[in-house]
Design a protein around this motif. Structure first.
Motif, PDB file in Angstrom:
ATOM      1  N   SER A  16      28.502  39.128  32.119  1.00 30.02           N
ATOM      2  CA  SER A  16      29.370  39.750  31.119  1.00 30.02           C
ATOM      3  C   SER A  16      28.535  40.456  30.057  1.00 30.02           C
ATOM      4  O   SER A  16      27.308  40.309  29.993  1.00 30.02           O
ATOM      5  N   MET A  17      29.242  41.230  29.249  1.00 33.03           N
ATOM      6  CA  MET A  17      28.725  41.722  27.972  1.00 33.03           C
ATOM      7  C   MET A  17      29.586  41.038  26.912  1.00 33.03           C
ATOM      8  O   MET A  17      30.669  41.536  26.572  1.00 33.03           O
ATOM      9  N   PRO A  18      29.149  39.881  26.412  1.00 31.74           N
ATOM     10  CA  PRO A  18      30.006  39.064  25.537  1.00 31.74           C
ATOM     11  C   PRO A  18      30.537  39.804  24.313  1.00 31.74           C
ATOM     12  O   PRO A  18      31.693  39.621  23.924  1.00 31.74           O
ATOM     13  N   GLU A  19      29.702  40.651  23.716  1.00 31.78           N
ATOM     14  CA  GLU A  19      30.112  41.344  22.496  1.00 31.78           C
ATOM     15  C   GLU A  19      31.355  42.192  22.715  1.00 31.78           C
ATOM     16  O   GLU A  19      32.212  42.315  21.840  1.00 31.78           O
ATOM     17  N   TYR A  20      31.452  42.784  23.920  1.00 28.65           N
ATOM     18  CA  TYR A  20      32.572  43.684  24.219  1.00 28.65           C
ATOM     19  C   TYR A  20      33.585  43.050  25.176  1.00 28.65           C
ATOM     20  O   TYR A  20      34.549  43.696  25.547  1.00 28.65           O
ATOM     21  N   GLN A  21      33.328  41.797  25.584  1.00 30.48           N
ATOM     22  CA  GLN A  21      34.201  41.101  26.543  1.00 30.48           C
ATOM     23  C   GLN A  21      34.409  41.934  27.806  1.00 30.48           C
ATOM     24  O   GLN A  21      35.531  42.163  28.253  1.00 30.48           O
ATOM     25  N   GLY A 217      36.237  48.898  37.047  1.00 34.09           N
ATOM     26  CA  GLY A 217      34.916  48.283  37.071  1.00 34.09           C
ATOM     27  C   GLY A 217      34.646  47.220  36.033  1.00 34.09           C
ATOM     28  O   GLY A 217      33.922  46.256  36.302  1.00 34.09           O
ATOM     29  N   HIS A 218      35.201  47.374  34.829  1.00 32.49           N
ATOM     30  CA  HIS A 218      34.831  46.453  33.744  1.00 32.49           C
ATOM     31  C   HIS A 218      36.025  46.105  32.859  1.00 32.49           C
ATOM     32  O   HIS A 218      35.858  45.898  31.658  1.00 32.49           O
ATOM     33  N   ASP A 219      37.198  46.002  33.441  1.00 34.92           N
ATOM     34  CA  ASP A 219      38.407  45.782  32.652  1.00 34.92           C
ATOM     35  C   ASP A 219      38.725  44.287  32.584  1.00 34.92           C
ATOM     36  O   ASP A 219      39.274  43.701  33.518  1.00 34.92           O
ATOM     37  N   GLN A 220      38.377  43.663  31.459  1.00 38.03           N
ATOM     38  CA  GLN A 220      38.521  42.208  31.314  1.00 38.03           C
ATOM     39  C   GLN A 220      39.968  41.756  31.498  1.00 38.03           C
ATOM     40  O   GLN A 220      40.236  40.745  32.152  1.00 38.03           O
ATOM     41  N   ALA A 221      40.910  42.486  30.917  1.00 36.00           N
ATOM     42  CA  ALA A 221      42.315  42.095  31.019  1.00 36.00           C
ATOM     43  C   ALA A 221      42.766  42.090  32.471  1.00 36.00           C
ATOM     44  O   ALA A 221      43.479  41.179  32.914  1.00 36.00           O
ATOM     45  N   GLN A 222      42.354  43.103  33.233  1.00 34.90           N
ATOM     46  CA  GLN A 222      42.727  43.133  34.642  1.00 34.90           C
ATOM     47  C   GLN A 222      42.024  42.038  35.428  1.00 34.90           C
ATOM     48  O   GLN A 222      42.648  41.325  36.218  1.00 34.90           O
ATOM     49  N   TRP A 223      40.712  41.894  35.220  1.00 30.61           N
ATOM     50  CA  TRP A 223      39.948  40.925  35.997  1.00 30.61           C
ATOM     51  C   TRP A 223      40.456  39.498  35.793  1.00 30.61           C
ATOM     52  O   TRP A 223      40.385  38.668  36.698  1.00 30.61           O
ATOM     53  N   ALA A 224      40.976  39.211  34.622  1.00 24.37           N
ATOM     54  CA  ALA A 224      41.489  37.862  34.350  1.00 24.37           C
ATOM     55  C   ALA A 224      42.655  37.506  35.263  1.00 24.37           C
ATOM     56  O   ALA A 224      42.932  36.324  35.496  1.00 24.37           O
ATOM     57  N   GLY A 225      43.337  38.519  35.813  1.00 21.40           N
ATOM     58  CA  GLY A 225      44.486  38.267  36.657  1.00 21.40           C
ATOM     59  C   GLY A 225      44.259  38.500  38.141  1.00 21.40           C
ATOM     60  O   GLY A 225      45.191  38.391  38.941  1.00 21.40           O
ATOM     61  N   LEU A 226      43.026  38.822  38.526  1.00 19.20           N
ATOM     62  CA  LEU A 226      42.726  39.103  39.931  1.00 19.20           C
ATOM     63  C   LEU A 226      42.330  37.840  40.692  1.00 19.20           C
ATOM     64  O   LEU A 226      41.878  36.858  40.085  1.00 19.20           O
ATOM     65  N   ASN A 227      42.489  37.877  42.009  1.00 16.96           N
ATOM     66  CA  ASN A 227      41.954  36.807  42.856  1.00 16.96           C
ATOM     67  C   ASN A 227      40.443  36.958  42.919  1.00 16.96           C
ATOM     68  O   ASN A 227      39.943  38.000  43.360  1.00 16.96           O
ATOM     69  N   THR A 228      39.708  35.957  42.487  1.00 16.70           N
ATOM     70  CA  THR A 228      38.254  36.009  42.560  1.00 16.70           C
ATOM     71  C   THR A 228      37.750  34.878  43.448  1.00 16.70           C
ATOM     72  O   THR A 228      38.419  33.875  43.659  1.00 16.70           O
ATOM     73  N   LEU A 229      36.564  35.094  44.000  1.00 16.52           N
ATOM     74  CA  LEU A 229      35.968  34.153  44.930  1.00 16.52           C
ATOM     75  C   LEU A 229      36.018  32.737  44.387  1.00 16.52           C
ATOM     76  O   LEU A 229      35.725  32.545  43.197  1.00 16.52           O
ATOM     77  N   PRO A 230      36.472  31.738  45.183  1.00 16.30           N
ATOM     78  CA  PRO A 230      36.623  31.743  46.646  1.00 16.30           C
ATOM     79  C   PRO A 230      37.945  32.340  47.161  1.00 16.30           C
ATOM     80  O   PRO A 230      38.145  32.399  48.364  1.00 16.30           O
TER      81      PRO A 230
END
Length: 234
Positions: A16-21, A217-230
């Motif tokens: 991550s880039m914590p400063e920018y989430q 590529g770097h959308d935190q709001a979207q990634w929080a709702g995606l299926n991620t590994l496993p």
């Protein structure tokens, strides 16, 4: 079904880039005939001082190991571009073929932006496949040339049997808010005009192919709702 057809897509947040989430991400495509195709490799193990705003999480090697894969199991690394948060572990995959846009690889040779990471991406040429423009890598997996963020950046279109087509914009469109025909220049791209052209190209592709899942590529709001590994998409 074609023997090489894509079977599933795994998504990984590796830092991550914590400063920018902002999440730092990779993806893995698996095919019906057992091929493992990595899309980008995340941050380097030791982050250089000039990139101290990045922070490693569970790296790509750990995440692959959690589903039973070693670096030697990776057949292909699709290198979207050589920025530090996308090519940081390339050298770990010593059995893989790297696939990169010719324009990008040739630019990187003399571009100081990519110099610090050169030991990762500057692999023997017999293991690098240079492509020119949009390229079907195999049935169900297409590279889309999307310059602007850097020369020769590439996005990836994955056609899944159940989910349907999935577009990984990578850094051509890092955030959902920028995926419009009137998005203003954010000042972060060296070639704003090419960035706009690439954005329009991807918007046209989504309309033409009726793509319902576009992963930025770097959308935190979207990634929080995606299926991620496993978990995965199939």
């Amino acid at each position: 079904m074609n023997q090489n057809a894509v079977k599933r897509l795994y998504l990984m947040q590796v830092g991550s880039m914590p400063e920018y989430q902002i999440p730092i991400v990779c993806a893995l495509v698996q095919t019906e005939d057992g091929k493992n195709i990595l899309i980008d490799s995340g941050l380097p193990e030791i982050i250089p001082e000039e990139a101290s705003d990045f922070e490693n999480g569970q790296d790509v090697l750990e995440q692959l190991a959690s589903i039973g894969l070693t670096p030697d199991d990776i057949d292909t690394v699709i290198s979207t571009h050589y920025d530090i948060d996308h090519a940081g572990r390339h050298a770990a995959f010593t059995k893989a073929q790297y696939v990169v846009q010719r324009v990008h690889h040739e630019d990187a040779a003399s571009n100081p932006r990519f110099a610090a990471l050169r030991p990762q991406w500057d692999q023997p040429m017999e293991r690098i496949r240079l492509v020119d423009g949009d390229t079907e890598l195999l049935p169900g997996l297409t590279l889309i040339e999307t310059s602007g963020h850097v020369p020769g950046h590439q996005s990836v279109l994955v056609r899944l049997p159940t989910t349907g087509p999935v577009l990984l914009t990578i850094d051509a469109v890092p955030f959902a808010a920028g995926f419009t025909r009137d998005a203003p220049d954010d000042g972060h791209n060296p070639d704003p005009e090419a960035t706009h052209v690439s954005t329009f190209k991807l918007l046209d592709l989504v309309e033409r192919e009726q793509i319902s899942l576009v992963i930025f590529g770097h959308d935190q709001a979207q990634w929080a709702g995606l299926n991620t590994l496993p978990q995965f998409y199939d």
